[in-house]
Structure formats: C-alpha cells, structure tokens
Design a protein around this motif. Structure first.
Motif, mmCIF file in Angstrom:
data_model
loop_
_atom_site.group_PDB
_atom_site.id
_atom_site.type_symbol
_atom_site.label_atom_id
_atom_site.label_comp_id
_atom_site.label_asym_id
_atom_site.label_seq_id
_atom_site.Cartn_x
_atom_site.Cartn_y
_atom_site.Cartn_z
ATOM 1 N N HIS A 152 0.963 -1.088 -0.002
ATOM 2 C CA HIS A 152 -0.002 0.076 0.019
ATOM 3 C C HIS A 152 0.762 1.182 0.014
ATOM 4 C CE1 HIS A 152 -2.550 -3.303 1.640
ATOM 5 N NE2 HIS A 152 -1.580 -3.358 2.479
ATOM 6 N N PRO A 153 1.784 1.526 -1.203
ATOM 7 C CA PRO A 153 2.791 2.609 -1.109
ATOM 8 C C PRO A 153 2.061 3.903 -0.943
ATOM 9 C CG PRO A 153 2.037 1.760 -3.288
ATOM 10 C CD PRO A 153 1.544 0.664 -2.503
ATOM 11 N N ARG A 154 0.834 4.037 -1.236
ATOM 12 C CA ARG A 154 0.205 5.504 -1.143
ATOM 13 C C ARG A 154 -0.476 5.706 0.242
ATOM 14 N NH1 ARG A 154 -3.696 5.912 -5.725
ATOM 15 N NH2 ARG A 154 -4.181 8.243 -4.845
ATOM 16 N N VAL A 155 -0.400 4.591 0.993
ATOM 17 C CA VAL A 155 -1.194 4.850 2.466
ATOM 18 C C VAL A 155 -0.187 5.119 3.324
ATOM 19 C CG1 VAL A 155 -2.513 3.786 3.999
ATOM 20 C CG2 VAL A 155 -3.183 3.442 1.558
ATOM 21 N N ARG A 156 -0.412 5.732 4.454
ATOM 22 C CA ARG A 156 0.484 6.216 5.390
ATOM 23 C C ARG A 156 -0.405 6.168 6.872
ATOM 24 N NH1 ARG A 156 3.537 4.641 2.458
ATOM 25 N NH2 ARG A 156 5.380 5.556 1.286
ATOM 26 N N VAL A 157 0.297 5.673 7.996
ATOM 27 C CA VAL A 157 -0.056 5.594 9.160
ATOM 28 C C VAL A 157 0.660 6.489 10.006
ATOM 29 C CG1 VAL A 157 -0.716 4.126 11.039
ATOM 30 C CG2 VAL A 157 -0.854 3.207 9.134
ATOM 31 N N PHE A 158 -0.038 7.721 10.575
ATOM 32 C CA PHE A 158 0.561 8.625 11.430
ATOM 33 C C PHE A 158 0.163 8.479 13.105
ATOM 34 C CE2 PHE A 158 0.397 10.320 7.173
ATOM 35 C CZ PHE A 158 1.495 10.740 6.780
ATOM 36 N N ARG A 159 0.864 8.953 14.006
ATOM 37 C CA ARG A 159 0.649 8.909 15.223
ATOM 38 C C ARG A 159 0.773 10.284 15.761
ATOM 39 N NH1 ARG A 159 3.884 7.889 19.882
ATOM 40 N NH2 ARG A 159 5.669 7.154 18.426
ATOM 41 N N CYS A 178 -0.916 11.565 1.781
ATOM 42 C CA CYS A 178 -0.866 12.618 2.819
ATOM 43 C C CYS A 178 0.541 12.668 3.453
ATOM 44 C CB CYS A 178 -1.767 12.419 3.861
ATOM 45 S SG CYS A 178 -1.915 13.283 5.391
ATOM 46 N N GLY A 179 1.002 13.638 3.960
ATOM 47 C CA GLY A 179 2.174 13.756 4.484
ATOM 48 C C GLY A 179 2.163 14.401 5.913
ATOM 49 N N ARG A 180 3.293 13.943 6.945
ATOM 50 C CA ARG A 180 3.139 14.594 8.107
ATOM 51 C C ARG A 180 2.941 15.994 8.219
ATOM 52 N NH1 ARG A 180 7.887 13.352 12.088
ATOM 53 N NH2 ARG A 180 8.773 15.084 10.817
ATOM 54 N N GLU A 181 3.297 16.756 7.326
ATOM 55 C CA GLU A 181 3.201 18.330 7.191
ATOM 56 C C GLU A 181 1.976 18.456 7.100
ATOM 57 O OE1 GLU A 181 4.167 16.712 2.977
ATOM 58 O OE2 GLU A 181 5.051 16.416 5.234
ATOM 59 N N ASP A 182 0.938 17.941 6.403
ATOM 60 C CA ASP A 182 -0.360 18.117 6.161
ATOM 61 C C ASP A 182 -1.121 18.095 7.565
ATOM 62 O OD1 ASP A 182 -0.142 18.452 3.316
ATOM 63 O OD2 ASP A 182 -0.085 16.163 3.174
ATOM 64 N N LEU A 183 -0.941 17.164 8.482
ATOM 65 C CA LEU A 183 -1.364 17.062 9.435
ATOM 66 C C LEU A 183 -1.097 18.015 10.571
ATOM 67 C CD1 LEU A 183 -1.380 13.121 9.790
ATOM 68 C CD2 LEU A 183 -3.434 14.618 9.130
ATOM 69 N N ALA A 184 0.180 18.387 10.616
ATOM 70 C CA ALA A 184 0.962 19.202 11.498
ATOM 71 C C ALA A 184 0.468 20.753 11.114
ATOM 72 C CB ALA A 184 2.448 19.321 11.346
ATOM 73 N N SER A 185 0.116 20.923 10.087
ATOM 74 C CA SER A 185 -0.290 22.344 9.834
ATOM 75 C C SER A 185 -1.935 22.551 10.161
ATOM 76 C CB SER A 185 -0.485 22.721 8.156
ATOM 77 O OG SER A 185 -1.329 21.661 7.419
ATOM 78 N N ILE A 186 -2.486 21.336 10.958
ATOM 79 C CA ILE A 186 -3.876 21.532 11.495
ATOM 80 C C ILE A 186 -3.927 21.972 12.760
ATOM 81 C CG2 ILE A 186 -6.064 20.505 11.504
ATOM 82 C CD1 ILE A 186 -5.386 18.771 9.311
ATOM 83 N N TRP A 200 3.486 15.093 16.045
ATOM 84 C CA TRP A 200 2.939 14.355 15.014
ATOM 85 C C TRP A 200 4.320 13.118 14.572
ATOM 86 C CZ3 TRP A 200 -1.461 12.652 13.467
ATOM 87 C CH2 TRP A 200 -2.498 13.491 13.552
ATOM 88 N N PHE A 201 4.150 11.888 14.544
ATOM 89 C CA PHE A 201 5.343 10.828 14.151
ATOM 90 C C PHE A 201 4.797 9.989 12.933
ATOM 91 C CE2 PHE A 201 5.347 11.810 18.619
ATOM 92 C CZ PHE A 201 6.436 11.997 18.838
ATOM 93 N N ASN A 202 5.732 9.633 11.999
ATOM 94 C CA ASN A 202 5.406 8.790 10.782
ATOM 95 C C ASN A 202 5.565 7.624 11.508
ATOM 96 O OD1 ASN A 202 5.173 10.941 8.885
ATOM 97 N ND2 ASN A 202 7.578 10.489 8.342
ATOM 98 N N HIS A 203 4.583 6.394 11.203
ATOM 99 C CA HIS A 203 4.534 5.112 11.819
ATOM 100 C C HIS A 203 4.933 4.388 10.632
ATOM 101 C CE1 HIS A 203 3.808 1.547 14.010
ATOM 102 N NE2 HIS A 203 3.162 1.128 13.010
ATOM 103 N N GLN A 204 4.451 4.495 9.186
ATOM 104 C CA GLN A 204 4.598 3.513 8.238
ATOM 105 C C GLN A 204 4.649 4.296 6.765
ATOM 106 O OE1 GLN A 204 1.970 -0.064 8.099
ATOM 107 N NE2 GLN A 204 1.162 0.714 6.030
#
Length: 327
Positions: free
Chosen positions: A225-232, A307-315, A323-327
């Motif tokens: 699932h290369p386009r899917v990412r998990v964030f914590r 989606c990237g971590r920066e997208d989430l951190a901007s909210i 925020w941390f990348n998990h996968q």
C-alpha cells in the motif's frame, strides 16, 4: 492425529466492523479462556486490543502493532502463534480451541496464509472471514484492490452495518459478494451474537496448506500500500475531549476523501476517564467510554492516502501535539 485449534483470520476494510464482530464473539462465549486473540494494529497505540480486552476475562491476547501484517509482519505472526501455544503448554493447560487474528484494514489474506506454512505441524484449521460494510460498499471505494483480495479469499463474508441501510442495499451486497467469491457463505443477520456465531461456524474450515513457497525477507518488507501512510499523534492529558474532537473533525475536513481512518484515545470528564473517538473516512461514531483499568496511552492514529506529516501538523490544536510517521 490430534487436530489443532481453529485459526480464524478476520479481514475487512478499515472501519468495517472487525473489532465489533470479535467483541460479540467473545461476549457470547461461555468461556473465553480457550480463545486467543491476536490484534494487528496499523499503529503503535493498541486501541482495538484495549476494546477487546474489556469483552472477556481469561482470554489470551497478543498484539502486532508495527505495521500491516500482510506487508512486513508475517514472521512476527508465526512467532506470536508459537509463543502462545508454548505458553499454554508450559502452563499445563489444554490447547486453545480457537485463535483469532484481527487483521488491520489494509491487510490482504494471501501473504498471511502463505506464512502459516511454517506452522503446518500444529494442524491449524484455517477459516477466513471478511466483513463487508453495507453502508460503505468496499468495491466502490479507493480500497477496491484490498477489498477484492479480502472477499475473494474468504470462506465466510459477514455483512455489517445492515441496520443502517435499506433491504435493497443488503441484497446488492450479497450479489456483489457472490460475484467476487461465489463459494463464500454470506452471513446476513441483524443480531450481533448470531453474526459472531455464524462467522466462526465450521463449514469451510481447511487445514493450513503445506508446500507454499515462502516469500523472502526482502519481499516481506515490501509495502502493498505505497500510497497509504499511518501517523501517530501524542498530546497531554489536559486536552479536553471536546477540543480533541473538534481537532479531529478539522483533520477530517482538511483531508476529505484522503482520510481512511481515525482512532483516538482522549481524556474524559475526570482524570481517570478515557474516551475512544473513531471515524471511518470522515464519518465519526459516537464516543465510547473505555474501562478505567485500560492502559492504552492517550494519542491518535490517522490512516490516510497521499498525505504527509506536514499536512497534519499544519492543522492547529489549542494544546501542544506532536506527530510521528509510523509507516
């Protein structure tokens, strides 16, 4: 020769009701001590495991929380099953009658079944179950490929969320399932306890296959699932749950169709309370109060596509969040 335990693999798209199905199974069992549950969380916060641990005392539980089990965790799964069986033997107890693996919503059953070749000596009786969310038909979503793989492999397909759709949608779901997996048994029941019982009924159980070529370790680590990412996300205990909910809804609004799943544990009204907030896509379910003995830490898991971590951190949120990348 002695037959081994039933090994039930429960797959299904994100938020399709896998945990609820297993929870109902545990609640309807007279004795859960002969059942082991392995939960594969896509993120490090073991939320589903915490929910299931409230459902049955005496149950053995293990977690795989370092990634999608079909991509990179198959060797850990084999070791976990071996450890569960060995612990049972050392304790002088009889074999488990059933081991249930709850896959992450991203998992495909094929690589998981292949990995079980190493456990052929245990004579596990394999039964593949997939959940089909009638309110969000999986073959009409961006998760099409994963959903097809899950349904095609299933011996039993359990229709979920049927109380929220018209009878025509249920009939359509049955037709879709039969077109993808014509030999699968379809469970179409309103009662949660009946669904759980029928999901693990004996028809369709087969021996774990022997002689399937094992993927090399480099192949095991390949993400399907290369386009899917998990964030914590981590935050402090002084975040009011209303503020956390507003923040999660803002995440849903910002990501839109890119959002696949949110699971978050937030503080409740008192210092000892914990609330579970969840969404499937951008649709949130009602908050659930967790048991006060629950040890799952505060935090959120967000599963998103493109989606990237920066997208989430901007909210923004009114309280500090990391925020941390998990996968």
């Amino acid at each position: 020769m002695q037959t081994g335990p039933q090994f039930v693999i429960v797959s299904g798209t994100l938020g399709s009701g896998k945990t609820s199905l297993i929870e109902s199974l545990l609640n309807t069992s007279e004795d859960a001590s002969d059942t082991a549950v392995i939960v594969n969380e896509a993120g490090e916060i073991n939320i589903d495991g915490a929910v299931l641990s409230e459902s049955a005392s005496g149950m053995s539980m293990a977690t795989l929380s370092n990634g999608c089990v079909c991509c990179s965790m198959t060797s850990d799964l084999v070791t976990t099953i071996q450890d569960l069986m060995q612990f049972r033997q050392v304790a002088g107890q009889s074999l488990f009658s059933r081991i249930v693996l709850e896959c992450s919503g991203l998992s495909r059953p094929g690589p998981i079944v292949s990995s079980l070749q190493e456990l052929a000596y245990l004579r596990l009786k394999l039964h593949l179950v997939s959940t089909y969310d009638c309110s969000r038909p999986p073959l009409q979503s961006a998760d099409f490929e994963d959903a097809v793989a899950q349904l095609a492999a299933a011996h039993t397909v359990v229709l979920t969320k049927i109380d929220s759709v018209a009878i025509e949608r249920r009939e359509e779901a049955i037709e879709v399932v039969k077109s993808v997996s014509p030999l699968a048994r379809v469970v179409n029941e309103f009662s949660a306890s009946v669904r759980a019982r029928e999901a693990c009924a004996s028809p369709g159980i087969i021996d774990v296959p022997i002689g399937i070529a094992q993927p090399r370790q480099s192949e095991r680590r390949r993400l399907l699932h290369p386009r899917v990412r998990v964030f914590r996300a981590k935050y402090d205990a002084d975040v009011p749950w209303e503020v956390a909910l507003d923040w999660l809804e803002n995440i849903a609004g910002a990501l839109g169709e890119r959002l696949l799943r949110i699971k978050a544990v937030v503080p409740g009204e008192s210092i000892d309370d914990r609330l579970l907030l969840q969404s499937v896509g951008t649709t949130f379910s009602a908050p659930r109060r967790l048991n006060r003995e629950t040890t799952v830490p505060l935090g959120a898991i967000v599963i998103a596509r493109d989606c990237g971590r920066e997208d989430l951190a901007s909210i923004p949120m009114e309280h500090p969040v990391s925020w941390f990348n998990h996968q």
